[in-house]
Design a protein around this motif. Sequence first.
Motif, PDB file in Angstrom:
ATOM      1  N   ARG A 165       0.397  19.110 -35.914  1.00  0.00           N
ATOM      2  CA  ARG A 165      -0.452  19.939 -35.205  1.00  0.00           C
ATOM      3  C   ARG A 165      -1.726  19.262 -34.467  1.00  0.00           C
ATOM      4  N   ARG A 166      -1.933  19.494 -33.798  1.00  0.00           N
ATOM      5  CA  ARG A 166      -3.185  19.267 -33.421  1.00  0.00           C
ATOM      6  C   ARG A 166      -4.276  19.668 -32.586  1.00  0.00           C
ATOM      7  N   SER A 167      -5.346  19.638 -32.675  1.00  0.00           N
ATOM      8  CA  SER A 167      -6.467  20.759 -32.095  1.00  0.00           C
ATOM      9  C   SER A 167      -7.242  19.932 -31.271  1.00  0.00           C
ATOM     10  N   LEU A 168      -7.867  20.637 -30.327  1.00  0.00           N
ATOM     11  CA  LEU A 168      -8.299  20.125 -29.181  1.00  0.00           C
ATOM     12  C   LEU A 168      -9.915  20.847 -28.761  1.00  0.00           C
ATOM     13  N   PHE A 196     -20.618  22.689 -37.979  1.00  0.00           N
ATOM     14  CA  PHE A 196     -19.857  23.325 -37.273  1.00  0.00           C
ATOM     15  C   PHE A 196     -18.853  22.810 -37.066  1.00  0.00           C
ATOM     16  N   LEU A 197     -17.241  22.933 -37.308  1.00  0.00           N
ATOM     17  CA  LEU A 197     -16.197  21.956 -36.490  1.00  0.00           C
ATOM     18  C   LEU A 197     -16.095  23.238 -35.395  1.00  0.00           C
ATOM     19  N   LEU A 198     -14.893  22.959 -34.034  1.00  0.00           N
ATOM     20  CA  LEU A 198     -14.793  23.385 -32.773  1.00  0.00           C
ATOM     21  C   LEU A 198     -13.753  22.901 -32.490  1.00  0.00           C
ATOM     22  N   ASP A 199     -12.713  23.653 -32.216  1.00  0.00           N
ATOM     23  CA  ASP A 199     -11.730  24.254 -30.975  1.00  0.00           C
ATOM     24  C   ASP A 199     -11.614  25.010 -30.430  1.00  0.00           C
ATOM     25  N   ASP A 200     -10.558  24.472 -29.313  1.00  0.00           N
ATOM     26  CA  ASP A 200     -10.545  26.025 -28.320  1.00  0.00           C
ATOM     27  C   ASP A 200      -9.720  26.643 -28.943  1.00  0.00           C
ATOM     28  N   GLY A 201      -9.025  26.814 -30.692  1.00  0.00           N
ATOM     29  CA  GLY A 201      -8.394  28.334 -30.944  1.00  0.00           C
ATOM     30  C   GLY A 201      -7.020  28.136 -30.926  1.00  0.00           C
ATOM     31  N   GLN A 202      -6.955  27.499 -30.816  1.00  0.00           N
ATOM     32  CA  GLN A 202      -5.036  26.898 -30.911  1.00  0.00           C
ATOM     33  C   GLN A 202      -4.560  25.887 -31.896  1.00  0.00           C
ATOM     34  N   ALA A 203      -3.902  25.068 -32.109  1.00  0.00           N
ATOM     35  CA  ALA A 203      -3.899  23.544 -32.394  1.00  0.00           C
ATOM     36  C   ALA A 203      -1.925  23.920 -31.711  1.00  0.00           C
ATOM     37  N   VAL A 204      -1.862  22.301 -31.388  1.00  0.00           N
ATOM     38  CA  VAL A 204      -0.369  22.261 -30.536  1.00  0.00           C
ATOM     39  C   VAL A 204       0.243  20.944 -31.322  1.00  0.00           C
ATOM     40  N   SER A 205       1.622  20.363 -30.909  1.00  0.00           N
ATOM     41  CA  SER A 205       2.000  19.668 -30.790  1.00  0.00           C
ATOM     42  C   SER A 205       2.119  18.536 -30.078  1.00  0.00           C
ATOM     43  N   THR A 206       2.314  17.160 -30.067  1.00  0.00           N
ATOM     44  CA  THR A 206       2.078  16.242 -29.387  1.00  0.00           C
ATOM     45  C   THR A 206       3.169  16.628 -28.195  1.00  0.00           C
ATOM     46  N   PRO A 207       4.363  17.459 -27.962  1.00  0.00           N
ATOM     47  CA  PRO A 207       5.439  17.595 -27.713  1.00  0.00           C
ATOM     48  C   PRO A 207       4.885  19.442 -26.728  1.00  0.00           C
ATOM     49  N   TRP A 225     -19.648  33.520 -31.765  1.00  0.00           N
ATOM     50  CA  TRP A 225     -18.985  32.813 -30.555  1.00  0.00           C
ATOM     51  C   TRP A 225     -17.370  32.554 -30.701  1.00  0.00           C
ATOM     52  N   MET A 226     -16.740  32.746 -29.412  1.00  0.00           N
ATOM     53  CA  MET A 226     -15.426  32.825 -29.381  1.00  0.00           C
ATOM     54  C   MET A 226     -15.218  31.832 -27.889  1.00  0.00           C
ATOM     55  N   PRO A 227     -14.648  31.119 -27.914  1.00  0.00           N
ATOM     56  CA  PRO A 227     -14.372  29.751 -26.409  1.00  0.00           C
ATOM     57  C   PRO A 227     -14.097  30.693 -25.255  1.00  0.00           C
ATOM     58  N   PRO A 228     -14.894  30.031 -24.660  1.00  0.00           N
ATOM     59  CA  PRO A 228     -14.578  31.638 -23.434  1.00  0.00           C
ATOM     60  C   PRO A 228     -13.704  30.759 -22.303  1.00  0.00           C
ATOM     61  N   TYR A 229     -13.354  29.900 -22.803  1.00  0.00           N
ATOM     62  CA  TYR A 229     -11.834  29.492 -21.894  1.00  0.00           C
ATOM     63  C   TYR A 229     -10.476  28.989 -22.687  1.00  0.00           C
ATOM     64  N   SER A 230      -9.162  29.554 -22.249  1.00  0.00           N
ATOM     65  CA  SER A 230      -8.550  29.578 -22.646  1.00  0.00           C
ATOM     66  C   SER A 230      -7.655  27.889 -23.099  1.00  0.00           C
ATOM     67  N   MET A 231      -6.993  26.708 -23.800  1.00  0.00           N
ATOM     68  CA  MET A 231      -6.602  25.705 -23.249  1.00  0.00           C
ATOM     69  C   MET A 231      -5.717  25.683 -22.419  1.00  0.00           C
ATOM     70  N   GLU A 232      -5.067  26.887 -21.533  1.00  0.00           N
ATOM     71  CA  GLU A 232      -4.347  26.489 -20.255  1.00  0.00           C
ATOM     72  C   GLU A 232      -5.399  26.582 -19.357  1.00  0.00           C
ATOM     73  N   ALA A 233      -6.594  27.852 -19.486  1.00  0.00           N
ATOM     74  CA  ALA A 233      -7.550  27.822 -18.388  1.00  0.00           C
ATOM     75  C   ALA A 233      -8.284  26.017 -18.707  1.00  0.00           C
ATOM     76  N   GLY A 234      -8.239  25.905 -19.635  1.00  0.00           N
ATOM     77  CA  GLY A 234      -8.781  23.898 -19.705  1.00  0.00           C
ATOM     78  C   GLY A 234      -7.594  22.858 -18.584  1.00  0.00           C
ATOM     79  N   LEU A 235      -6.812  23.236 -19.424  1.00  0.00           N
ATOM     80  CA  LEU A 235      -6.403  21.784 -19.356  1.00  0.00           C
ATOM     81  C   LEU A 235      -6.581  21.910 -16.826  1.00  0.00           C
ATOM     82  N   ALA A 236      -5.861  23.279 -16.767  1.00  0.00           N
ATOM     83  CA  ALA A 236      -5.701  24.016 -14.924  1.00  0.00           C
ATOM     84  C   ALA A 236      -6.585  22.985 -14.770  1.00  0.00           C
ATOM     85  N   ALA A 237      -8.065  22.856 -14.861  1.00  0.00           N
ATOM     86  CA  ALA A 237      -8.984  22.704 -14.707  1.00  0.00           C
ATOM     87  C   ALA A 237      -9.088  21.153 -14.919  1.00  0.00           C
ATOM     88  N   THR A 238      -9.156  20.389 -15.584  1.00  0.00           N
ATOM     89  CA  THR A 238      -8.852  18.946 -15.689  1.00  0.00           C
ATOM     90  C   THR A 238      -7.618  18.947 -14.897  1.00  0.00           C
TER      91      THR A 238
END
Length: 314
Positions: A201-204, A228-239, A296-309
Motif C-alpha cells: 500500500r503506497r500513498s502518492l 501535517f502529512l499529505l496524500d491524495d486520500g487513497q493508497a494503491v499497490s504497485t500493480p 482540507w480536502m484534495p481538490p483532485y482525485s488520483m485518477e484526475a491527477g494521473l490523467a493530467a500527468t
Amino acid sequence: MSDLPNVRVLVTGATGFVGRALCERLTAVGHKIIPIVRRRSGLLNEVVIGEMGPSTDWSTALAGCDVVVHLAARVHKMKGSVHDPRMSYREINTEATLNLGHQAAKAGVKRFVFISTIKVNGEGRDTAYRETDVPAPEDAYAISKWEAEQGLRRIARETGLEVVILRPPLVYGPGVKANFLRLMKAIQRGWPLPLGAIHNRRSLLYLGNFVDAIRLCVEHPAAAGQTFLLDDGQAVSTPELIRAVARAMGRPARLLAVPVGVLAFMGTLLGKRAAVARLTGSLHVDSAAIRSRLGWMPPYSMEAGLAATVAAAK
C-alpha cells in the motif's frame, strides 16, 4: 495569519517542479510572490540568490515578507563529491534552512512553511504513518530534514515565528521526472513489468493537491505550529498504480507475477536493493489531521491527477 489574500510570500525553489506550480497557484488567489532563484529565469519579481547555503544573506529578499515557503532542498547527493553524504545533505537541508529561519524571524516574517518529507516518519511500515509517530528517518536525506524540523521548532519557541511542517510522499504531476517518468515510458512502450505479485500500500500526492495544501497552510490561522502529512486520500499497490497509469494512457498494463523474494534477490545482485524495496514495500499515509484541523480536502482525485500527468507527457 489571516485567510485573506494579498499575503507577501517568499518561495524558495521557485523554478522547480513544485515551485512553479505553487507560484502560479498563489498568484492566482491574490498573493504577492517573491520567487527565489539561483540564476535569472524571467519570473516576475524574482530574487537571484545563487547557491543557497548556511551563510546566505536573505535580508533583501525577506524585506516586507509575511510568509516563507521553503521548497528548495538537496534531494540527491552531488556526483563525484568527496564529502560525507550526511554532511552534503545537512549543509543545505539543515544548516541553510535554519539560517533562513533565523533571518526570517529577525526580519519579522510571521510564518515559515517548511516542506519536509514523509521519510522522516520512516520507510516500509505496513500500517499508516501519522503525525503522532515517533520519527524514524533512515537515510541521510531524511535525517537532514528531521534535523531541520527540530531546529525550526526551536526558532519558533525562541522567536514566535509560526512554523508549519508538511511531509509529502512521492509527488507526481505534469513535468514529473525520475522514477515516475521512467514508469510511464515503460508502460507506453509496452514493456512487461515483473511487478504483478506485489501486495503493498503506497500513498502518492498529486501536484495540484500539494500546492493547494501549501496554499491553505500559508493562509489558515490554525496551521501555525502544526505538522501535517499529505496524500491524495487513497493508497494503491504497485500493480494498481501501474494499471491506473496504463488506463490514463489508453495502454494495456503488462504485468508479470514474479515473486517478491525473487525481485529482492535480483535487486541485491544488481545493486538496486533500495529501489526494489521501494517498489515492493508499503508507505501508507494517514492525512486525517490536515483534513480535520484545516478542513482540507484534495481538490483532485488520483485518477484526475494521473490523467493530467499523462496528458502533459505526450
